[in-house]
Design a protein around this motif. Structure first.
Motif: not given
Length: 325
Positions: A92-112
């Motif tokens: 929920t830290s991005f704009s909330g659009a579907d175009r942000d999903v790859p970025g969400i997965f990338a950031v989450t992967a780095v944290v994990a």
């Protein structure tokens, strides 16, 4: 002589019956619970409710798969719930659009990856107990999360994650399909690959692992990476299911995943377990929670029932370890 042989036969048969019950008993518990739910409430066995059971069980089952990897190498991961909440905050830290999903997965992967490496490093290189190491990581993630959100996370979950977490395809939840894919792939990794054999060897007898030339530390770190990554995936799915986010998404999953693994015959002392067992244990927990909810049991009684299940699982584990020893 014949008398002693007659005496030995029932004893042997009794031992075999107990062994079979101990090995396959969990496979009988789940159908029994489903049957009991149908008797107590006809709504329980409706197609809609069974579909909802799949929907609700997927996040816990995904976490339990990761937890089983760690437990087989004699570890525990108490940071999984905090990792789930962190992934939900990222979602929920991005704009909330579907175009942000790859970025969400990338950031989450780095944290994990960072969390998994930290857990594995503390356990293998610094010789910190898994309980303390992952507890410290859990608290660290909580602190970072609260500092980032200022205690009040906000933002929207992208529609694609909402679909992934709560939508269904012909009555089958998408998150259950994700779970199925992960279970198949990781089941092959654990039970049909050289890496999986190393996991069981390291968990069963680390000394034997070293004699075989296995780099036990790397195997253990890899298991913590898998656990952290699956917790992150479960957190993204759960955020899509809930539709909103707070700092406590996934709270309680650290204990529920451990109980699910124990109920599913994953040994706390390492060296034994299966993906199917972890999945069955997670299903048992979700089914029990669903049944007491349908019956309108007060929240206090629900907590008591959950505690009874944990105690029973611990007693069952202790009994199995004693008999096998």
């Amino acid at each position: 002589m014949s008398g002693s042989a007659e005496f030995a036969r029932p004893v042997g048969a009794s031992w075999q019956a107990r062994a079979l019950l101990g090995r396959y008993g969990i496979a009988l518990v789940l159908p029994a619970l489903l049957g009991l739910g149908g008797v107590l409430s006809p709504a329980f066995v409706s197609a809609g409710n069974l579909s909802n059971l799949l929907l609700q069980s997927a996040p816990l089952a995904i976490v339990a798969i990761g937890q089983s990897f760690v437990m087989i190498v004699r570890g525990l991961d108490l940071s999984v719930a905090s990792m789930m909440a962190t992934a939900a905050v990222v979602a929920t830290s991005f704009s909330g659009a579907d175009r942000d999903v790859p970025g969400i997965f990338a950031v989450t992967a780095v944290v994990a990856i960072a969390v998994g490496l930290l857990n594995g490093f503390l356990v293998t290189k610094r010789r910190v107990s898994p309980f303390l190491a992952t507890l410290a990581t859990m608290i660290l993630l909580q602190g970072l999360r609260f500092a980032y959100t200022q205690g009040a996370p906000s933002g929207n979950v992208p529609p694609l994650l909402r679909v992934l977490g709560s939508a269904k395809l012909y009555g089958i939840p998408y998150n259950a399909l994700v779970l199925l894919g992960l279970a198949v792939v990781l089941g092959i990794v654990l039970h049909r690959s050289a890496f999986g054999r190393r996991i069981f060897i390291v968990g069963g007898n680390p000394v034997t692992g070293r004699l075989f030339g296995i780099r036990s530390d790397l195997v253990t770190i890899a298991c913590y990476l898998i656990s952290s990554a699956l917790a992150a995936v479960a957190g993204l799915i759960l955020s899509g299911y809930v539709g909103l986010v707070d700092n406590w998404v996934g709270q309680g999953y650290e204990l529920d995943s451990i109980v699910a693994c124990v109920v599913g015959r994953v040994s706390l002392s390492g060296g034994r377990g299966s993906i199917l067992g972890a999945l069955t244990g997670a299903a048992v927990i979700v089914v029990i929670a669903n049944e007491v909810l349908l019956l309108g049991v007060p929240i206090q009684a629900q907590m008591i029932i959950k505690g009874v299940v944990i105690v029973a699982a611990a007693a069952l584990y202790s009994s199995r370890e004693t008999s096998s020893g």
